[in-house]
Design an enzyme around this catalytic site. Structure first.
Site, PDB file in Angstrom:
ATOM      1  N   GLU A  70       0.821  -1.210   0.000  1.00 31.38           N
ATOM      2  CA  GLU A  70       0.000   0.000   0.000  1.00 31.38           C
ATOM      3  C   GLU A  70       0.856   1.261   0.000  1.00 31.38           C
ATOM      4  O   GLU A  70       0.532   2.251  -0.671  1.00 31.38           O
ATOM      5  CB  GLU A  70      -0.942   0.004   1.212  1.00 31.38           C
ATOM      6  N   ARG A  89       0.614   3.776  -3.287  1.00 29.66           N
ATOM      7  CA  ARG A  89      -0.055   5.045  -2.990  1.00 29.66           C
ATOM      8  C   ARG A  89       0.947   6.177  -2.759  1.00 29.66           C
ATOM      9  O   ARG A  89       0.810   7.261  -3.336  1.00 29.66           O
ATOM     10  CB  ARG A  89      -0.975   4.900  -1.772  1.00 29.66           C
ATOM     11  N   GLU A  95     -12.336   0.345 -10.163  1.00 31.53           N
ATOM     12  CA  GLU A  95     -11.967  -0.593 -11.231  1.00 31.53           C
ATOM     13  C   GLU A  95     -12.861  -0.496 -12.466  1.00 31.53           C
ATOM     14  O   GLU A  95     -12.371  -0.574 -13.600  1.00 31.53           O
ATOM     15  CB  GLU A  95     -11.964  -2.028 -10.692  1.00 31.53           C
TER      16      GLU A  95
END
Length: 645
Positions: free
Chosen positions: A276, A280, A544
């Site tokens: 992550e 990010r 998505e």
């Protein structure tokens, strides 16, 4: 002598008022019942009262369901009488659109025919009342009410319907007539400039909530007007940097840049997740550096990149999941020594780019070792990988389960994107990707009943499950990207089919927003293609589907993909927008009256969802060109090496 008794009379005595004789009056009956009640024990009286109250509550609870059922029976009888076999159910009460003079919104889809939609007629029905055995407690949608002078309509606690952005255009699948399959979408009257401005306004509203209540923290909790911390590194702010730049929000960008330059520090005794943090934070900083040329972002990227490297100090060189960026130590999760395959194989784009910029090879070498090992490992099924890998042995664990959903999804995405990033020179990535897509077609691809939606299921020890995560909706975009870069044309054909299925995951829900997980029906005689279990009805503002819509529109120029994205944006604004600022994930996409807010705005809503919507509506293919940039799995564009060398 006594005279003989006389038998020719009858003696009758009448009890006086208040006497003890028989009395059938109502007052006497009440007194008798009360005496019997008083003769009962306290426990007996309590039990009787409890059951009476329980019966009363049950009666109140089932009354709406009974009336709804009777209403539904009447509708079905009417539908049967009119021979409408696949006719969409029409709700009794629909919100009246609130007209706005300032913003030209699309014509109400309830006024145009369904012939502009692709797919079987039944797929256009968002309010089907039958065919889903998990659909309990659905309510009719009440008409929206608005007071004079109000800016919006409160639809549930804490959230507001923005009448400029979220009222018109959100009903695109309701009150439509049936249409034949395979017809193209009719372009809406909303201009591209208007759609772009609506995305900007949505971002500004989300940013306002973050700035007011969570500035410098990881995630906004918009309903409680507070924040939550994951790593304590300003996750939402960093994730949104390049989105602000792309959307042209200069004032917001400068505020965020100032915080990065003066407040952001990675010298903290805190555990962060390698995956992550890489996609990010490292990805966001690298992307913003490339878009702006400002070295402050590159320096911060070098800092976090170097602090994440201890994760690779494992016996197998397969990285641990967690790193303490202050202490320089790393460890697996407390409950296992495994890492997920998606996490260890979806950090490559970022570390490879960091090596290229810094001319320090250790970053690329570390992630290349991971890919080389997984390339050679046993335990794959036609190129499909298991979900877990052990950091000590370097071997797959929990073998026999294959999915393109959580814990495996971005492995396949990064196979293709590493090949593109490196100028299409690293054939190992391409070989593994093509083999994996072949494995998907062979083992995971099926069609639903009754309307034949193409979907990607899961395989568990040889048993197929028709379960599909919303996460799998990255695949249409990835397939289309591969076809654009010269891979077989049938990849694009499959991308279009899967794109339709992902879109139907939205329009078949009462809110027009997709749940986290769906199950496709495969049994003959099914009346509905998609079922949703109670535990899977939440929506996390995921990107998505709009990500794939962006790719499909870029490569086909078919306006229906923009129209689909516009519908999704309208429904985000209608059901997840919070009046005080920000957007919230919701618990129940099947209940438009009360979708049950979760009080959390994920950083990827700003980093990915709104960014992809903006790019979807931006018609210039040279704007963030897909021949010059490749997006990481958090939607941060990084340069294709061949295009910059």
């Amino acid at each position: 002598m006594h005279p003989p008794p006389r038998h020719d009379y009858v003696s009758v005595n009448f009890a006086e008022k208040g006497g003890g004789g028989y009395n059938n009056s109502k007052q006497w009956r009440r007194q008798s019942c009360w005496r019997k009640w008083k003769q009962l024990s306290r426990l007996q009286r309590s039990l009787i009262l409890f059951f009476l109250v329980l019966l009363f509550i049950c009666g109140i609870a089932i009354y709406p369901s009974v009336t709804e059922h009777l209403r539904g029976l009447t509708e079905r009888e009417q539908d049967t009488d009119s021979n409408s076999i696949l006719r969409p159910a029409v709700p009794h009460v629909l919100p009246e659109p609130v007209k706005q003079e300032q913003l030209p919104l699309p014509e109400q889809t309830s006024q145009r025919k369904l012939s502009n939609k692709r797919g079987p007629p039944i797929l256009q029905n968002r309010l089907q009342r039958k065919g889903n055995n998990s659909d309990t407690g659905l309510r009719e949608k009440p008409a929206d009410k608005r007071k004079d002078g109000e800016e919006g309509v409160i639809s549930w606690h804490g959230a507001v319907i923005d009448t400029e952005q979220g009222t018109e255009g959100t009903k695109d699948e309701e009150n439509k007539e049936a249409s034949p399959a395979n017809q193209k979408a009719k372009p809406t009257k909303v201009s591209g400039a208007t759609r772009l401005e609506v995305v900007r306004e949505s971002f500004r509203h989300a940013w306002k909530g973050y700035k007011d209540f969570a500035w410098g923290h990881d995630e906004l909790r918009p309903l409680s007007k507070s924040y939550s911390e994951w790593f304590g590194l300003g996750l939402t702010l960093i994730d949104a940097l390049d989105t602000m730049w792309i959307l042209g929000l200069k004032e917001e960008f400068e505020e965020a840049k100032s915080w990065v330059a003066t407040e952001l520090t990675f010298n903290k005794n805190v555990d962060v997740n390698l995956f992550e943090s890489t996609i990010r934070i490292l990805g966001g900083l690298l992307s913003t550096y490339h878009l702006t040329g400002d070295t402050v972002f590159l320096e911060k990227a070098k800092d976090i990149g170097s602090r994440l490297m201890p994760a690779f100090n494992t016996p197998s060189k397969i990285p641990y999941s967690d790193v303490n960026i202050g202490k320089g130590t790393a460890h697996p999760p407390r409950w296992t020594s495994d890492s997920t395959v998606a996490e260890v194989t979806s950090i490559q784009l970022e570390f490879r780019e960091l090596s290229r910029l810094t001319e320090e090879p250790q970053y690329q070498a570390a992630v290349a070792e991971v890919m080389n090992q997984i390339h050679k490992l046993d335990g794959k099924l036609d190129g499909l990988v298991p979900m877990f890998i052990n950091t000590n042995s370097g071997q797959f664990t929990h073998q026999g389960i294959y999915t393109l959903g959580a814990r495996a999804d971005s492995y396949y995405e990064y196979l293709l994107k590493q090949w593109i990033q490196g100028g299409k020179k690293e054939d190992q990535f391409l070989e593994d990707y093509l083999q994996a897509i072949g494995g998907v077609k062979k083992n995971l691809l099926q069609k639903s009943s009754p309307n034949g939606l193409t979907f990607v299921g899961e395989l568990s020890h040889g048993q197929f499950s028709p379960k599909m995560d919303h996460l799998v909706c990255f695949l249409p975009g990835t397939l289309a990207l591969g076809a654009h870069h010269g891979l077989p044309s049938d990849h694009m054909d499959l991308a279009k089919q899967l794109m339709e299925s992902c879109y139907q995951m939205y329009v078949q829900m009462e809110t027009g927003l997709s749940p986290e997980i769906v199950h496709f029906n495969m049994y003959e005689g099914s009346t509905r293609d998609i079922d949703v279990k109670l535990a899977d009805r939440h929506n996390l503002l995921r990107p998505e589907t709009v990500e794939s819509l962006f790719y499909l529109y870029r490569f086909t120029k078919d306006p229906k993909y923009q129209d689909w994205g516009w519908e999704i944006l309208q429904n985000f604004n209608k059901y997840t927008k919070v009046s005080s600022g920000g957007y919230t994930s919701i618990n129940n996409v099947r209940d438009p009256d009360y979708p049950s807010p979760r009080d959390k705005m994920e950083s990827f809503f700003l980093g990915e969802t709104l960014k992809y919507l903006y790019l979807l509506f931006y018609d210039d293919p040279n704007f963030i060109s897909l021949d010059q940039y490749v997006f990481n799995t958090e939607a941060h564009p990084l340069p294709i090496w061949a295009a910059t060398s």
